[in-house]
Design a protein around this motif. Structure first.
Motif, PDB file in Angstrom:
ATOM      1  N   PRO A 132       0.843  -1.206   0.000  1.00  0.00           N
ATOM      2  CA  PRO A 132       0.000   0.000   0.000  1.00  0.00           C
ATOM      3  C   PRO A 132       0.879   1.257   0.000  1.00  0.00           C
ATOM      4  O   PRO A 132       2.006   1.228   0.500  1.00  0.00           O
ATOM      5  CB  PRO A 132      -0.768  -0.119   1.330  1.00  0.00           C
ATOM      6  CG  PRO A 132       0.065  -1.010   2.187  1.00  0.00           C
ATOM      7  CD  PRO A 132       0.762  -1.958   1.269  1.00  0.00           C
ATOM      8  N   GLU A 133       0.343   2.326  -0.580  1.00  0.00           N
ATOM      9  CA  GLU A 133       1.106   3.592  -0.559  1.00  0.00           C
ATOM     10  C   GLU A 133       0.996   4.274   0.799  1.00  0.00           C
ATOM     11  O   GLU A 133       1.866   5.034   1.204  1.00  0.00           O
ATOM     12  CB  GLU A 133       0.537   4.552  -1.612  1.00  0.00           C
ATOM     13  CG  GLU A 133       0.759   4.104  -3.025  1.00  0.00           C
ATOM     14  CD  GLU A 133      -0.244   4.757  -3.966  1.00  0.00           C
ATOM     15  OE1 GLU A 133      -1.438   4.364  -3.938  1.00  0.00           O
ATOM     16  OE2 GLU A 133       0.157   5.664  -4.691  1.00  0.00           O
ATOM     17  N   VAL A 134      -0.146   3.995   1.459  1.00  0.00           N
ATOM     18  CA  VAL A 134      -0.394   4.654   2.745  1.00  0.00           C
ATOM     19  C   VAL A 134      -0.774   3.590   3.782  1.00  0.00           C
ATOM     20  O   VAL A 134      -1.603   2.725   3.518  1.00  0.00           O
ATOM     21  CB  VAL A 134      -1.585   5.651   2.635  1.00  0.00           C
ATOM     22  CG1 VAL A 134      -1.819   6.364   3.962  1.00  0.00           C
ATOM     23  CG2 VAL A 134      -1.356   6.665   1.522  1.00  0.00           C
ATOM     24  N   ILE A 135      -0.145   3.669   4.942  1.00  0.00           N
ATOM     25  CA  ILE A 135      -0.610   2.861   6.087  1.00  0.00           C
ATOM     26  C   ILE A 135      -1.334   3.828   7.003  1.00  0.00           C
ATOM     27  O   ILE A 135      -0.754   4.832   7.447  1.00  0.00           O
ATOM     28  CB  ILE A 135       0.565   2.223   6.857  1.00  0.00           C
ATOM     29  CG1 ILE A 135       1.329   1.218   6.004  1.00  0.00           C
ATOM     30  CG2 ILE A 135       0.063   1.582   8.162  1.00  0.00           C
ATOM     31  CD1 ILE A 135       0.756  -0.189   5.947  1.00  0.00           C
ATOM     32  N   LEU A 136      -2.603   3.530   7.275  1.00  0.00           N
ATOM     33  CA  LEU A 136      -3.424   4.414   8.109  1.00  0.00           C
ATOM     34  C   LEU A 136      -3.686   3.704   9.433  1.00  0.00           C
ATOM     35  O   LEU A 136      -4.479   2.762   9.503  1.00  0.00           O
ATOM     36  CB  LEU A 136      -4.728   4.706   7.354  1.00  0.00           C
ATOM     37  CG  LEU A 136      -5.762   5.607   8.015  1.00  0.00           C
ATOM     38  CD1 LEU A 136      -5.171   6.956   8.373  1.00  0.00           C
ATOM     39  CD2 LEU A 136      -6.955   5.807   7.078  1.00  0.00           C
ATOM     40  N   LEU A 137      -3.013   4.172  10.478  1.00  0.00           N
ATOM     41  CA  LEU A 137      -3.135   3.510  11.785  1.00  0.00           C
ATOM     42  C   LEU A 137      -4.365   4.008  12.521  1.00  0.00           C
ATOM     43  O   LEU A 137      -4.458   5.200  12.855  1.00  0.00           O
ATOM     44  CB  LEU A 137      -1.896   3.815  12.625  1.00  0.00           C
ATOM     45  CG  LEU A 137      -0.816   2.748  12.689  1.00  0.00           C
ATOM     46  CD1 LEU A 137       0.357   3.241  13.522  1.00  0.00           C
ATOM     47  CD2 LEU A 137      -1.333   1.446  13.274  1.00  0.00           C
TER      48      LEU A 137
END
Ligand code: NAP
Length: 361
Positions: A132-137
């Protein structure tokens, strides 16, 4: 005591010329369409009237413009880690906007994920191998450190954007800086709304962010701005603010709000046939905060160094108001007590009649 009205961002959009702002075009998103005008906007006088008039004249064009904008916007591949209450809430909007959304969580949410249109991975290794381009925690505040440390970062692309949505900000900022390799970008954010307060749309709701570490390459700058665009497109009020300043403000606003809401939840407040507006505000506050997990509330307290001070101030204020009330009551009781005593002790004349005591000044 800090108030909401005192919430002044360090750098607000207004400080940057509109045409130069990387995501400025999105702030003008006509999100107050006839279908999304919230009660707040409905009562917003002239501006909302103008918007509605425009909508009324061109409903079809207006809606299609919004859809076109969604279609034109760059699509990201976003992995949500922590697919609980808030992770699912965000996922619905990300999917609606056309982004590819993946998710992983401690519990198995594969059915809910399928329903929303999200690919679910029980194993974090599999998720990270999807690059993924973004990891959203979106994990709870108190589990963030252990979750971050358990992620197989080596399986991610060399440059990945890490974003968090925690309701405290200094803690994840430090954690990211300490644990993420230097090629990873870091964006700390706090959407200041939740499944309850944002259920009718996000227009006008504050979204705080701090670009903690974004590489200078164009692709990295753009990736971060495309992510922020998700919220701008929904009409959020984007506020750029340092994590430290966020926490100072949030202790006085968010923590106090949650504390009062939870305290109200401890007494039985019922609907009555004579509810006042003020009372209904209290009921709303109780309902808005009672849906959030205790873990979230505890995180607001334990991971915001300013929260304890605010709690002490609230405690002192509570005592001082009580003192004011009881002080007045005390004066009245004393007065009555001494007046009665004077009556009883008033000297009697030789014929047995009570002599009039001198008048109190
Ligand atoms: P929460 O109780 O703060 O967090 C629930 C999430 O944390 C779930 O995904 C849960 O995973 C995960 N989690 C909890 N303990 C864990 C552990 N020991 N190991 C691994 N994962 C664990 O509730 P929330 O409302 O969903 O909030 C999530 C985040 O969003 C929080 O950081 C909160 O501050 C932030 N936020 C929430 C709101 C809101 O209105 N709710 C608004 C803005 C920001 P499982 O479900 O898989 O167990």
């Amino acid at each position: 005591m800090l108030t909401l009205s005192g919430l002044q961002p360090l750098k607000t959009r207004a400080a940057i010329p509109h045409e130069l702002h990387p995501i400025s075009h999105c702030f003008r998103r006509p999100s107050l369409s006839f279908s999304t005008v919230s009660p707040r906007n409905r009562s917003n006088g002239h501006r909302s009237l103008c918007v509605r008039a425009l909508d009324a004249a061109q409903p079809y064009d207006y809606e299609s413009q919004i859809n076109e904008r969604f279609e034109r916007s760059v699509k990201l591949r976003i992995a949500i880690v922590g697919f609980g209450n808030f992770g699912q809430f965000l996922a619905k909007t990300l999917v609606r906007q056309g982004h590819t959304v993946l998710a992983h969580s401690r519990s198995n949410y594969s059915d809910i994920a399928t329903e929303i249109g999200v690919s679910y991975y029980s194993d974090p290794h599999d998720l990270c191998e999807e690059h993924p381009e973004v990891i959203l925690l979106c994990t709870s505040i108190i589990s963030t450190e252990s979750v971050l440390k358990s992620l197989p970062l080596q399986r991610l692309k060399r440059s990945t954007l890490f974003v968090d949505v925690l309701s405290v900000k200094e803690m994840p900022r430090k954690l990211f800086l300490q644990n993420l390799p230097p090629e990873f970008d870091i964006l700390c954010t706090h959407p200041m709304f939740g499944p309850e307060s944002g259920k009718n749309g996000w227009a006008g709701l504050p979204f705080v962010y701090d670009k903690v570490r974004i590489g200078s390459e164009e692709s990295r700058v753009n990736r971060c701005n495309h992510f922020l665009d998700v919220f701008a497109q929904e009409g959020c009020r984007l506020v750029e603010m340092s994590c430290a300043e966020h926490d100072r403000h949030a202790a006085g606003t968010q923590f106090i709000t949650h504390f009062i809401g939870r305290t109200l939840g401890k007494i039985d407040l019922d609907l009555t046939p004579i509810n006042t507006k003020g009372y209904e505000t209290l009921l709303n506050l109780r309902d808005n905060t009672s849906g959030d997990s205790f873990e979230l509330f505890y995180g607001l307290f334990i991971y915001n160094k300013n929260a304890l001070e605010q709690l002490e101030r609230l405690d002192m204020a509570f005592e001082s108001v009580k003192k004011q009330l009881f002080g007045r009551l005390h004066d009245i009781l004393r007065m009555q007590l001494f007046e009665n005593a004077e009556d009883l002790e008033a000297p009697q004349s030789s014929n047995g009649a009570v002599e009039e005591s001198p008048k109190r000044q």
